[in-house]
Design a protein around this motif. Structure first.
Motif, PDB file in Angstrom:
ATOM      1  N   LYS A 142      52.930  48.896  33.166  1.00 19.77           N
ATOM      2  CA  LYS A 142      52.549  50.294  33.124  1.00 19.77           C
ATOM      3  C   LYS A 142      52.615  50.833  31.694  1.00 19.77           C
ATOM      4  CE  LYS A 142      52.385  50.802  37.702  1.00 19.77           C
ATOM      5  NZ  LYS A 142      51.164  51.200  38.442  1.00 19.77           N
ATOM      6  N   GLY A 143      51.777  51.824  31.427  1.00 20.69           N
ATOM      7  CA  GLY A 143      51.773  52.420  30.102  1.00 20.69           C
ATOM      8  C   GLY A 143      50.512  53.220  29.885  1.00 20.69           C
ATOM      9  N   LEU A 144      50.252  53.528  28.645  1.00 22.87           N
ATOM     10  CA  LEU A 144      49.021  54.225  28.264  1.00 22.87           C
ATOM     11  C   LEU A 144      48.378  53.409  27.164  1.00 22.87           C
ATOM     12  CD1 LEU A 144      47.249  56.754  28.674  1.00 22.87           C
ATOM     13  CD2 LEU A 144      48.546  57.847  26.836  1.00 22.87           C
ATOM     14  N   PHE A 145      47.208  52.839  27.458  1.00 22.06           N
ATOM     15  CA  PHE A 145      46.559  51.912  26.538  1.00 22.06           C
ATOM     16  C   PHE A 145      45.132  52.368  26.260  1.00 22.06           C
ATOM     17  CE2 PHE A 145      49.390  49.590  29.458  1.00 22.06           C
ATOM     18  CZ  PHE A 145      50.370  49.199  28.563  1.00 22.06           C
ATOM     19  N   ASN A 146      44.782  52.360  24.973  1.00 17.60           N
ATOM     20  CA  ASN A 146      43.426  52.743  24.569  1.00 17.60           C
ATOM     21  C   ASN A 146      42.721  51.663  23.767  1.00 17.60           C
ATOM     22  OD1 ASN A 146      45.236  55.515  24.274  1.00 17.60           O
ATOM     23  ND2 ASN A 146      43.277  55.835  25.313  1.00 17.60           N
ATOM     24  N   LYS A 147      43.495  50.789  23.139  1.00 20.49           N
ATOM     25  CA  LYS A 147      42.924  49.800  22.236  1.00 20.49           C
ATOM     26  C   LYS A 147      42.884  48.420  22.887  1.00 20.49           C
ATOM     27  CE  LYS A 147      42.856  52.924  18.942  1.00 20.49           C
ATOM     28  NZ  LYS A 147      41.598  53.546  18.481  1.00 20.49           N
ATOM     29  N   GLU A 148      41.855  47.646  22.518  1.00 25.33           N
ATOM     30  CA  GLU A 148      41.711  46.295  23.063  1.00 25.33           C
ATOM     31  C   GLU A 148      42.906  45.420  22.679  1.00 25.33           C
ATOM     32  OE1 GLU A 148      38.690  42.485  22.608  1.00 25.33           O
ATOM     33  OE2 GLU A 148      37.966  44.495  22.124  1.00 25.33           O
ATOM     34  N   TRP A 149      43.397  45.556  21.428  1.00 29.02           N
ATOM     35  CA  TRP A 149      44.511  44.715  20.992  1.00 29.02           C
ATOM     36  C   TRP A 149      45.791  45.055  21.753  1.00 29.02           C
ATOM     37  CZ3 TRP A 149      48.985  46.758  19.104  1.00 29.02           C
ATOM     38  CH2 TRP A 149      48.938  48.063  18.581  1.00 29.02           C
ATOM     39  N   GLU A 150      45.950  46.342  22.155  1.00 28.80           N
ATOM     40  CA  GLU A 150      47.128  46.714  22.944  1.00 28.80           C
ATOM     41  C   GLU A 150      47.100  46.025  24.301  1.00 28.80           C
ATOM     42  OE1 GLU A 150      48.104  51.262  21.554  1.00 28.80           O
ATOM     43  OE2 GLU A 150      46.439  50.972  22.929  1.00 28.80           O
ATOM     44  N   ILE A 151      45.926  46.004  24.913  1.00 24.09           N
ATOM     45  CA  ILE A 151      45.775  45.373  26.224  1.00 24.09           C
ATOM     46  C   ILE A 151      46.014  43.873  26.111  1.00 24.09           C
ATOM     47  CG2 ILE A 151      44.115  44.877  28.069  1.00 24.09           C
ATOM     48  CD1 ILE A 151      42.830  47.606  27.443  1.00 24.09           C
ATOM     49  N   ASP A 152      45.447  43.262  25.086  1.00 24.81           N
ATOM     50  CA  ASP A 152      45.606  41.822  24.904  1.00 24.81           C
ATOM     51  C   ASP A 152      47.078  41.465  24.682  1.00 24.81           C
ATOM     52  OD1 ASP A 152      44.404  39.140  24.505  1.00 24.81           O
ATOM     53  OD2 ASP A 152      45.196  39.358  22.489  1.00 24.81           O
ATOM     54  N   PHE A 153      47.786  42.270  23.911  1.00 23.22           N
ATOM     55  CA  PHE A 153      49.202  42.017  23.650  1.00 23.22           C
ATOM     56  C   PHE A 153      50.013  42.107  24.943  1.00 23.22           C
ATOM     57  CE2 PHE A 153      53.490  43.473  22.380  1.00 23.22           C
ATOM     58  CZ  PHE A 153      53.843  42.413  21.573  1.00 23.22           C
ATOM     59  N   GLU A 154      49.722  43.121  25.766  1.00 23.54           N
ATOM     60  CA  GLU A 154      50.431  43.268  27.038  1.00 23.54           C
ATOM     61  C   GLU A 154      50.139  42.095  27.972  1.00 23.54           C
ATOM     62  OE1 GLU A 154      52.708  45.527  27.990  1.00 23.54           O
ATOM     63  OE2 GLU A 154      52.621  46.299  25.951  1.00 23.54           O
ATOM     64  N   HIS A 155      48.910  41.592  27.925  1.00 20.76           N
ATOM     65  CA  HIS A 155      48.573  40.443  28.761  1.00 20.76           C
ATOM     66  C   HIS A 155      49.397  39.214  28.368  1.00 20.76           C
ATOM     67  CE1 HIS A 155      44.413  42.265  29.848  1.00 20.76           C
ATOM     68  NE2 HIS A 155      45.285  42.487  30.803  1.00 20.76           N
ATOM     69  N   LYS A 156      49.601  39.017  27.086  1.00 25.83           N
ATOM     70  CA  LYS A 156      50.396  37.874  26.628  1.00 25.83           C
ATOM     71  C   LYS A 156      51.835  37.994  27.109  1.00 25.83           C
ATOM     72  CE  LYS A 156      47.594  36.781  22.559  1.00 25.83           C
ATOM     73  NZ  LYS A 156      47.043  35.568  23.186  1.00 25.83           N
ATOM     74  N   ILE A 157      52.384  39.217  27.083  1.00 26.99           N
ATOM     75  CA  ILE A 157      53.744  39.436  27.570  1.00 26.99           C
ATOM     76  C   ILE A 157      53.810  39.159  29.066  1.00 26.99           C
ATOM     77  CG2 ILE A 157      55.526  41.185  27.958  1.00 26.99           C
ATOM     78  CD1 ILE A 157      54.634  42.508  25.350  1.00 26.99           C
ATOM     79  N   LEU A 158      52.819  39.634  29.806  1.00 25.95           N
ATOM     80  CA  LEU A 158      52.802  39.420  31.255  1.00 25.95           C
ATOM     81  C   LEU A 158      52.667  37.941  31.595  1.00 25.95           C
ATOM     82  CD1 LEU A 158      50.534  42.371  32.484  1.00 25.95           C
ATOM     83  CD2 LEU A 158      52.972  42.060  32.942  1.00 25.95           C
ATOM     84  N   ASN A 159      51.807  37.245  30.860  1.00 25.27           N
ATOM     85  CA  ASN A 159      51.599  35.829  31.156  1.00 25.27           C
ATOM     86  C   ASN A 159      52.885  35.028  30.968  1.00 25.27           C
ATOM     87  OD1 ASN A 159      49.549  33.812  31.918  1.00 25.27           O
ATOM     88  ND2 ASN A 159      49.994  32.915  29.937  1.00 25.27           N
ATOM     89  N   ALA A 160      53.713  35.469  30.013  1.00 24.35           N
ATOM     90  CA  ALA A 160      54.988  34.788  29.783  1.00 24.35           C
ATOM     91  C   ALA A 160      55.942  34.970  30.965  1.00 24.35           C
ATOM     92  CB  ALA A 160      55.639  35.319  28.506  1.00 24.35           C
ATOM     93  N   LYS A 161      55.691  35.988  31.793  1.00 23.06           N
ATOM     94  CA  LYS A 161      56.553  36.249  32.949  1.00 23.06           C
ATOM     95  C   LYS A 161      56.113  35.474  34.186  1.00 23.06           C
ATOM     96  CE  LYS A 161      57.734  40.948  31.465  1.00 23.06           C
ATOM     97  NZ  LYS A 161      57.688  42.386  31.818  1.00 23.06           N
ATOM     98  N   THR A 162      54.956  34.849  34.131  1.00 21.28           N
ATOM     99  CA  THR A 162      54.487  34.062  35.265  1.00 21.28           C
ATOM    100  C   THR A 162      55.118  32.681  35.223  1.00 21.28           C
ATOM    101  OG1 THR A 162      52.543  33.111  34.150  1.00 21.28           O
ATOM    102  CG2 THR A 162      52.284  35.293  35.151  1.00 21.28           C
ATOM    103  N   GLU A 163      54.762  31.861  36.190  1.00 21.28           N
ATOM    104  CA  GLU A 163      55.292  30.504  36.282  1.00 21.28           C
ATOM    105  C   GLU A 163      54.532  29.532  35.385  1.00 21.28           C
ATOM    106  OE1 GLU A 163      58.019  29.889  38.129  1.00 21.28           O
ATOM    107  OE2 GLU A 163      58.029  32.038  38.576  1.00 21.28           O
TER     108      GLU A 163
END
Length: 273
Positions: A142-163
């Motif tokens: 969750k958050g407030l995202f406007n930039k493509e790089w912000e979204i990409d960075f959050e995706h990398k963090i989320l992927n690290a939480k998967t198996e």
């Protein structure tokens, strides 16, 4: 010490090349008493015999299994048939784990290739389509995202939480971002309330249902056009929106650097008449 002149001795550099081990590591092994040279010559060179070299095979194999140097020292000092059996059983277990991991990775890559092939042959671009989608797991940030790089960075963090240990190109995970229903209706198509990864392991359940969707090809800069197409379709067909809009990035920069090859899908949950 008395030196057998008939026995062949090897300099540290020769051992280093033979076993692909740096001279510094060999000196460290000597320092901790793991593998020591038979003697040090008057020239300062370390000389090893075959009696010492055999240890390096065991050390290399045990290091590959994740053993620490202290554990290796203990095994070499007191090796016997029972300890050797334990080592072999551990090695077999490691091999079985590696095979299982490789099989899982193989299945992920096969699924990814199937997904890419599907979109390579996809024809129904730019068309609003209502379709039923089974329930899925969304791992959200969750958050407030406007930039493509912000979204990409959050995706990398989320992927690290998967198996999964691999990046998106090697997994069947799909990533996306969410625009609230309120922002969708207000035409704020560049303000995201969350990013997410769709995966099989973790996350909140997004319930099954009917979604108004549109798939388009090309740069994200044209995305407003497709939101407007969906909004017009909703008004023309008197559809009821049931929740937020989700952007799914099927083909994105982890797969291709050519923005003309990007494939994005917008999904909006609706009540089907």
């Amino acid at each position: 010490m008395e030196i057998n002149k008939k026995e062949k001795f090897y300099k540290i550099g020769e051992i280093s090349k033979l076993y692909n081990i740096s001279s510094d590591i060999l000196r460290h092994y000597d320092k901790i008493g793991l593998v020591s040279p038979d003697f040090i010559g008057d020239n300062g060179y370390r000389y090893y015999s075959k009696k010492q070299i055999w240890k390096l095979n065991n050390i290399r194999n045990l290091r590959n299994l994740g053993f620490g140097l202290k554990e290796i020292q203990d095994f070499l000092d007191e090796r016997n048939i029972n300890s050797a059996t334990e080592i072999l059983e551990l090695q077999l277990k490691k091999i079985q784990e590696n095979i299982a991991n490789l099989q899982e990775l193989k299945e992920e890559i096969e699924n990814k290739l199937t997904n890419i092939e599907f979109f390579k042959n996809f024809k129904d671009f730019d068309k609003p389509i209502i379709k039923y989608i089974p329930k899925r797991k969304f791992l959200r940030s969750k958050g407030l995202f406007n930039k493509e790089w912000e979204i990409d960075f959050e995706h990398k963090i989320l992927n690290a939480k998967t198996e999964y240990d691999n990046d998106f190109i090697l997994t069947n995970n799909e990533m996306g971002a969410t625009i609230t229903q309120e922002n969708f209706l207000a035409g704020k198509y560049d303000t995201f309330s969350e990013t997410f990864i769709i995966n099989d392991e973790r996350g909140e359940i997004l319930e099954e249902g009917y979604f108004l969707t549109i798939v388009f090809k090309g740069s994200y800069t044209n995305i407003n056009k497709y939101y407007e197409i969906l909004k017009d379709y909703i008004l023309e067909n008197n559809l009821e929106i049931l929740g937020d809009a989700h952007e799914i990035y099927h083909i994105e920069k982890h797969i291709t650097e050519d923005e003309k090859e990007f494939i994005t899908e917008i999904q909006i949950p609706i009540k089907r008449n």
